[in-house]
Design an enzyme around this catalytic site. Structure first.
Site, PDB file in Angstrom:
ATOM      1  N   GLY A   1      -5.655   0.493  -2.771  1.00  0.00           N
ATOM      2  CA  GLY A   1      -6.179   1.169  -1.604  1.00  0.00           C
ATOM      3  C   GLY A   1      -5.472   0.797  -0.314  1.00  0.00           C
ATOM      4  O   GLY A   1      -5.456   1.580   0.635  1.00  0.00           O
TER       5      GLY A   1
ATOM      6  N   ASP B   1     -11.835 -13.167  -2.522  1.00  0.00           N
ATOM      7  CA  ASP B   1     -11.663 -12.134  -3.552  1.00  0.00           C
ATOM      8  C   ASP B   1     -10.987 -12.717  -4.791  1.00  0.00           C
ATOM      9  O   ASP B   1     -10.094 -12.097  -5.362  1.00  0.00           O
ATOM     10  CB  ASP B   1     -10.855 -10.959  -3.012  1.00  0.00           C
ATOM     11  CG  ASP B   1     -10.970  -9.715  -3.886  1.00  0.00           C
ATOM     12  OD1 ASP B   1     -12.007  -9.561  -4.571  1.00  0.00           O
ATOM     13  OD2 ASP B   1     -10.022  -8.907  -3.887  1.00  0.00           O
TER      14      ASP B   1
END
Length: 173
Positions: free
Chosen positions: A25, A137
């Site tokens: 993304g 993450d």
């Protein structure tokens, strides 16, 4: 690894791009090389993200944070330009699949292998936290399995512990 497409640049800031390592993304990661021939990973952000001043500031903060991290089990930042069009980041290239890809292709790993991987990841997190950075993450796709041990990568949503947060939990970027 995939070949470059017609839409891909052949170089970014003097780094010759050879192939696509992946896309997401935020942009595309390329296999590249320095003018001297050193192999690197070059992450090029989507152009439209570069039009967002807030994104550029977050990206600059991520680069500054990642540059402070030095550890055997991380991929070092080599160069970056958050003001370029498009913004980009070059890191040491880590040959090998992600932990996610390895498990998907080969199934569960032997316990001894898992312990070795986790020891390397723990050491990477120690180096990351010692630099005052929070990764935020950590997941199997962000652990690459190099021949000499795992590497924790992709500080894309890392955060410097002392930085003024431009984002907060629950906020979408």
């Amino acid at each position: 690894m995939e070949p470059l497409t017609r839409d891909d640049p052949s170089q970014i800031a003097g780094y010759r791009l050879r192939a696509r390592l992946g896309a997401g993304g935020m942009g595309v990661v390329y296999l590249g090389s320095t003018p001297g021939g050193r192999v690197v990973a070059v992450k090029v952000m989507r152009r439209e993200l570069g039009d967002d001043r807030g994104f550029r500031e977050r990206f600059r903060q991520e680069i500054d944070a990642a540059r402070r991290v030095h550890g055997l089990y991380t991929a070092q930042v080599i160069d970056a330009d958050p003001t370029a069009v498009p913004p980009w980041l070059a890191t040491a290239y880590v040959p090998g699949p992600s932990l996610q890809e390895a498990v998907a292709a080969h199934g569960p790993m032997p316990a001894a292998t898992v312990y070795q991987i986790m020891a390397g990841v723990a050491e990477a997190l120690q180096a990351i936290h010692s630099a005052g950075v929070i990764h935020r993450d950590l997941k199997p796709s962000n652990v690459l399995l190099a021949p000499d041990g795992p590497r924790v990568i992709d500080f894309g949503i890392a955060r410097a512990a002392e930085a003024t947060a431009l984002t907060h939990s629950g906020m979408r970027v």
